[in-house]
Write an enzyme that holds these catalytic residues in place. Structure first.
Site, PDB file in Angstrom:
ATOM      1  N   SER A 110      -0.832  -0.354  -2.928  1.00  0.00           N
ATOM      2  CA  SER A 110      -2.097   0.157  -2.424  1.00  0.00           C
ATOM      3  C   SER A 110      -3.260  -0.359  -3.282  1.00  0.00           C
ATOM      4  CB  SER A 110      -2.018   1.685  -2.354  1.00  0.00           C
ATOM      5  OG  SER A 110      -3.081   2.223  -1.628  1.00  0.00           O
ATOM      6  N   ASP A 144       0.451   1.847   9.305  1.00  0.00           N
ATOM      7  CA  ASP A 144      -0.391   2.203   8.149  1.00  0.00           C
ATOM      8  C   ASP A 144      -1.777   2.621   8.635  1.00  0.00           C
ATOM      9  OD1 ASP A 144      -1.966   2.234   5.837  1.00  0.00           O
ATOM     10  OD2 ASP A 144      -0.826   0.619   4.908  1.00  0.00           O
ATOM     11  N   HIS A 204       1.636   4.049   5.273  1.00  0.00           N
ATOM     12  CA  HIS A 204       1.093   3.541   4.001  1.00  0.00           C
ATOM     13  C   HIS A 204       2.084   3.778   2.854  1.00  0.00           C
ATOM     14  CE1 HIS A 204      -2.199   1.818   1.769  1.00  0.00           C
ATOM     15  NE2 HIS A 204      -2.125   2.791   0.866  1.00  0.00           N
TER      16      HIS A 204
END
Ligand code: MLT
Length: 210
Positions: free
Chosen positions: A107, A157, A188
């Site tokens: 991320s 996501d 995600h």
């Protein structure tokens, strides 16, 4: 062991298996230097692990660069922080006697890894980018000739649109990286498939980097 030296709060674990590329672990928003240690041990058993804590705080949550909103980045800060991170990697390599590391970022950590590849390619031997998105709309012309990069995206996501991940893959490919982009049936968050693919890929990439 956590230390505050070399400009970043970080953890370092020496290698126990010779010949594996070290991993630079880069956590997501709200994580810290301990977050990805377990993942690093799983996907690259025996590799040296270098794990800094992001210096930017958003509501008390560590990150690697400032954002203006979710998915909207302060690109001046991205540039500044990617350079700072590359300088830390150089200092840590000298201090701990390390080869160039392969980044393993999740991320926000994957986004700073992508920015570091594009701005300071010499800092990294390659990268595993988990749920990364484009960190710089118009990156400089970088020479990533043959650098191995694994980009794992989630088809569901809610933070990273398909088009954005594909654009990042195209930026890295254009710069010459040997990029493999897989879109997994995931959101995600990480799935077991991410872990299996990262591990297999690192087995090969480490052999190349050694
Ligand atoms: C970022 O801010 O880098 C991305 O939006 C991902 C996140 O950290 O939530």
């Amino acid at each position: 062991m956590t230390t505050n030296e070399l400009g970043f709060v970080h953890r370092f674990e020496p290698a126990t298996v010779p010949g594996r590329a070290p991993l630079l672990l880069l956590h997501g928003t709200g994580g810290d230097e301990s977050d990805l240690i377990g993942l690093g041990r799983t996907v690259a058993p025996g590799a040296a692990l270098l794990s800094p804590r992001g210096k930017v705080l958003e509501g008390g949550m560590p990150r690697f660069f400032r954002r203006l909103a979710e998915g909207v980045f302060d690109e001046n800060d991205v540039r500044r922080r990617a350079n700072e991170l590359a300088d830390f990697v150089a200092a840590a390599r000298a201090e701990y006697g390390l080869a160039a590391p392969v980044a393993l970022g999740f991320s926000n950590g994957a986004n700073i890894a992508a920015a570091t590849l594009l701005l300071r390619p010499e800092a990294l031997a390659g990268a595993v980018l988990l749920r990364a998105m484009v960190p710089l709309a118009e990156p400089p012309a970088a020479d990533l000739a043959g650098k191995p990069v694994l980009l794992l995206s989630g088809a569901m996501d809610p933070i990273v649109p398909d088009e954005n991940a594909a654009r990042l893959a195209a930026q890295l490919r254009k710069a010459g990286a040997a990029i493999e982009h897989r879109v997994l049936p995931a959101g995600h968050g990480l799935s077991q498939a991410d872990i299996n693919l990262a591990r297999q890929w690192l087995d090969t990439a480490s052999a190349v980097a050694a």
